[in-house]
Design a protein around this motif. Structure first.
Motif, PDB file in Angstrom:
ATOM      1  N   ALA A 260       0.846  -1.165   0.015  1.00 14.96           N
ATOM      2  CA  ALA A 260       0.057  -0.207   0.152  1.00 14.96           C
ATOM      3  C   ALA A 260       0.864   1.276  -0.042  1.00 14.96           C
ATOM      4  CB  ALA A 260      -0.902   0.148   1.428  1.00 14.96           C
ATOM      5  N   HIS A 261       2.006   1.214   0.725  1.00 15.62           N
ATOM      6  CA  HIS A 261       2.775   2.438   1.067  1.00 15.62           C
ATOM      7  C   HIS A 261       3.530   2.696  -0.360  1.00 15.62           C
ATOM      8  CE1 HIS A 261       2.055   2.442   5.193  1.00 15.62           C
ATOM      9  NE2 HIS A 261       2.427   3.798   5.116  1.00 15.62           N
ATOM     10  N   ILE A 262       3.930   1.602  -1.087  1.00 12.66           N
ATOM     11  CA  ILE A 262       4.550   1.442  -2.247  1.00 12.66           C
ATOM     12  C   ILE A 262       3.434   2.372  -3.383  1.00 12.66           C
ATOM     13  CG2 ILE A 262       5.512   0.194  -4.292  1.00 12.66           C
ATOM     14  CD1 ILE A 262       6.561  -1.610  -2.278  1.00 12.66           C
ATOM     15  N   LEU A 263       2.614   1.662  -3.213  1.00  9.10           N
ATOM     16  CA  LEU A 263       1.401   2.186  -4.425  1.00  9.10           C
ATOM     17  C   LEU A 263       1.342   3.729  -4.056  1.00  9.10           C
ATOM     18  CD1 LEU A 263      -0.385   1.879  -6.576  1.00  9.10           C
ATOM     19  CD2 LEU A 263      -2.077   1.098  -4.886  1.00  9.10           C
ATOM     20  N   ILE A 264       1.101   4.219  -2.832  1.00 12.45           N
ATOM     21  CA  ILE A 264       0.776   5.475  -2.588  1.00 12.45           C
ATOM     22  C   ILE A 264       1.993   6.369  -2.875  1.00 12.45           C
ATOM     23  CG2 ILE A 264       0.643   7.177  -0.596  1.00 12.45           C
ATOM     24  CD1 ILE A 264      -0.852   5.005   0.891  1.00 12.45           C
TER      25      ILE A 264
ATOM     26  N   SER B 200       2.236   9.527  -5.586  1.00 11.19           N
ATOM     27  CA  SER B 200       2.898  10.803  -5.417  1.00 11.19           C
ATOM     28  C   SER B 200       3.745  11.115  -6.194  1.00 11.19           C
ATOM     29  CB  SER B 200       3.253  10.707  -3.857  1.00 11.19           C
ATOM     30  OG  SER B 200       2.062  10.257  -2.989  1.00 11.19           O
ATOM     31  N   GLY B 201       4.551  10.456  -6.642  1.00  4.83           N
ATOM     32  CA  GLY B 201       5.654  10.688  -7.630  1.00  4.83           C
ATOM     33  C   GLY B 201       4.947  10.970  -8.929  1.00  4.83           C
TER      34      GLY B 201
ATOM     35  N   TYR C  76       1.709  13.820   4.438  1.00  4.07           N
ATOM     36  CA  TYR C  76       0.368  13.637   4.721  1.00  4.07           C
ATOM     37  C   TYR C  76      -0.165  12.255   3.682  1.00  4.07           C
ATOM     38  CZ  TYR C  76       0.832  18.176   6.806  1.00  4.07           C
ATOM     39  OH  TYR C  76       1.042  19.133   7.580  1.00  4.07           O
ATOM     40  N   ALA C  77       0.332  12.141   2.520  1.00  3.67           N
ATOM     41  CA  ALA C  77       0.185  10.839   1.812  1.00  3.67           C
ATOM     42  C   ALA C  77       0.793   9.417   2.032  1.00  3.67           C
ATOM     43  CB  ALA C  77       0.079  11.503   0.408  1.00  3.67           C
ATOM     44  N   VAL C  78       1.986   9.798   1.866  1.00  8.69           N
ATOM     45  CA  VAL C  78       2.783   8.508   2.188  1.00  8.69           C
ATOM     46  C   VAL C  78       2.990   8.479   3.364  1.00  8.69           C
ATOM     47  CG1 VAL C  78       5.265   7.957   1.815  1.00  8.69           C
ATOM     48  CG2 VAL C  78       4.242   9.203   0.014  1.00  8.69           C
ATOM     49  N   GLY C  79       3.017   9.149   4.424  1.00  8.41           N
ATOM     50  CA  GLY C  79       2.929   9.151   5.942  1.00  8.41           C
ATOM     51  C   GLY C  79       4.285   9.177   6.759  1.00  8.41           C
ATOM     52  N   MET C  80       5.179   9.963   5.932  1.00 11.99           N
ATOM     53  CA  MET C  80       6.581  10.032   6.565  1.00 11.99           C
ATOM     54  C   MET C  80       6.298  10.997   8.028  1.00 11.99           C
ATOM     55  SD  MET C  80       9.006  10.742   3.392  1.00 11.99           S
ATOM     56  CE  MET C  80      10.615  10.238   4.510  1.00 11.99           C
ATOM     57  N   LYS C  81       6.768  10.523   9.233  1.00 17.69           N
ATOM     58  CA  LYS C  81       6.482  11.200  10.311  1.00 17.69           C
ATOM     59  C   LYS C  81       7.292  12.196  10.426  1.00 17.69           C
ATOM     60  CE  LYS C  81       3.688   7.753  11.604  1.00 17.69           C
ATOM     61  NZ  LYS C  81       2.239   8.053  11.675  1.00 17.69           N
TER      62      LYS C  81
ATOM     63  N   VAL D  64      17.484  11.089   4.589  1.00 18.61           N
ATOM     64  CA  VAL D  64      16.925  10.892   3.397  1.00 18.61           C
ATOM     65  C   VAL D  64      16.599   9.320   3.524  1.00 18.61           C
ATOM     66  CG1 VAL D  64      17.518  10.516   0.963  1.00 18.61           C
ATOM     67  CG2 VAL D  64      18.166  12.439   2.240  1.00 18.61           C
ATOM     68  N   ASP D  65      15.105   9.028   3.012  1.00 22.81           N
ATOM     69  CA  ASP D  65      14.792   7.719   2.918  1.00 22.81           C
ATOM     70  C   ASP D  65      15.179   7.260   1.289  1.00 22.81           C
ATOM     71  OD1 ASP D  65      13.167   5.444   2.460  1.00 22.81           O
ATOM     72  OD2 ASP D  65      12.027   5.831   4.185  1.00 22.81           O
ATOM     73  N   TRP D  66      15.981   6.725   1.172  1.00 25.58           N
ATOM     74  CA  TRP D  66      16.599   6.038  -0.106  1.00 25.58           C
ATOM     75  C   TRP D  66      15.471   5.220  -0.846  1.00 25.58           C
ATOM     76  CZ3 TRP D  66      19.698   9.284  -2.238  1.00 25.58           C
ATOM     77  CH2 TRP D  66      20.661   9.999  -1.392  1.00 25.58           C
ATOM     78  N   THR D  67      14.841   4.297  -0.109  1.00 26.91           N
ATOM     79  CA  THR D  67      13.762   3.453  -0.563  1.00 26.91           C
ATOM     80  C   THR D  67      12.523   4.351  -1.338  1.00 26.91           C
ATOM     81  OG1 THR D  67      14.207   1.530   0.784  1.00 26.91           O
ATOM     82  CG2 THR D  67      11.968   1.595  -0.509  1.00 26.91           C
ATOM     83  N   ILE D  68      12.284   5.357  -0.512  1.00 26.05           N
ATOM     84  CA  ILE D  68      11.198   6.146  -0.894  1.00 26.05           C
ATOM     85  C   ILE D  68      11.583   6.999  -2.302  1.00 26.05           C
ATOM     86  CG2 ILE D  68       9.884   8.345  -0.484  1.00 26.05           C
ATOM     87  CD1 ILE D  68       9.354   7.017   2.541  1.00 26.05           C
TER      88      ILE D  68
END
Length: 260
Positions: free
Chosen positions: A4-8, A12-13, A37-42, A206-210
């Motif tokens: 789900a997070h990958i899809l979001i 977003s990209g 607010y969409a991907v949910g990064m805290k 930096v979150d390299w996966t995102i």
């Protein structure tokens, strides 16, 4: 990341890339709100650092096309980028020192300002043969360097591309037409993004996966955006106004959320 997070993140990209392809800029300012607010990064700081990497990569891809088309005035662009990179480095350090929620509130305020600038429109100059020479270098640099530094400072602080400020800054400083200013601006956007991303990456923000999924979505979105932009070329100003209204609305929402 789960499916789900990958899809979001991909979507977003895609939104960012679509906007860039459709209206020719401004999409990067949506990156931080989408990541938070969409991907949910805290962490807002992590979102800014991650967005900066994506902004730099997108700008580099765009720069290749503009350079091949001859739309880059390298002396002017590099001077602007060098001055702005110093500002971006300082801005990034300042941004990391600000509380995350306060930074989001300031970011929302910037979005509203950007929207107002978009609504004003852009006016092209009338010197397509502009070049920096020994004779005019001093005059040009007296405008390019301070404008570049100030723009870089904002770009580093908020982790944005800053093209909406770089383009009119280049037009004012050099009298180059809008088409050349857009192409030349990507040199500075790339430099600012790399500088900001480097600063945040060194701090582990930096979150390299995102980044990877965001860029993947952006590539697909930009293709769709360019196609839609070509079909709606006669309505480009209406598209820009609509996007400006969207940016202003998101900016106000971000401000409200940060205060809540």
């Amino acid at each position: 990341m789960d499916a789900a997070h990958i899809l979001i993140t991909l979507l977003s990209g895609g939104v960012i890339g679509f906007v860039l392809g459709l209206v020719g800029g401004g999409g990067s300012i949506l990156a931080v709100p989408l990541l938070v607010y969409a991907v949910g990064m805290k962490s807002p700081h992590m979102a800014i650092g991650t967005a900066a990497v994506a902004v730099a990569l997108n700008a580099l891809v765009g720069l290749i096309g503009h350079a091949r088309a001859g739309n880059v005035r390298w002396q002017c662009a590099l001077s602007f980028a060098l001055a702005g990179s110093a500002g971006a480095a300082l801005g990034a350090e300042a941004g990391k020192a600000v509380d995350g929620e306060s930074l989001l509130g300031l970011f929302g305020g910037l979005m509203v300002v950007v929207a107002l600038l978009m609504l004003r429109g852009r006016k092209a100059a009338e010197n397509p043969l502009v070049r920096m020479t020994r004779e005019n270098a001093k005059s040009m640099l007296s405008r390019i360097l301070p404008i570049g530094f100030g723009t870089g400072l904002l770009a580093g602080f908020f982790g944005i591309g800053g093209g909406f400020l770089i383009v009119p800054g280049l037009v004012f400083a050099t009298a180059m037409p809008l088409s050349l200013a857009i192409g030349s601006s990507l040199v500075a956007v790339s430099a600012f993004g790399i500088t900001t991303a480097g600063s945040y990456a060194l701090s582990g923000m930096v979150d390299w996966t995102i980044v990877a999924w965001l860029v993947a979505g952006g590539i697909g979105g930009s293709v769709l955006g360019r196609g839609a932009g070509a079909k709606l070329a006669t309505h480009k100003r209406a598209l820009e106004i609509g996007f400006a209204v969207l940016v202003a609305a998101v900016g106000v929402w971000v401000i409200v959320k940060s205060l809540g």
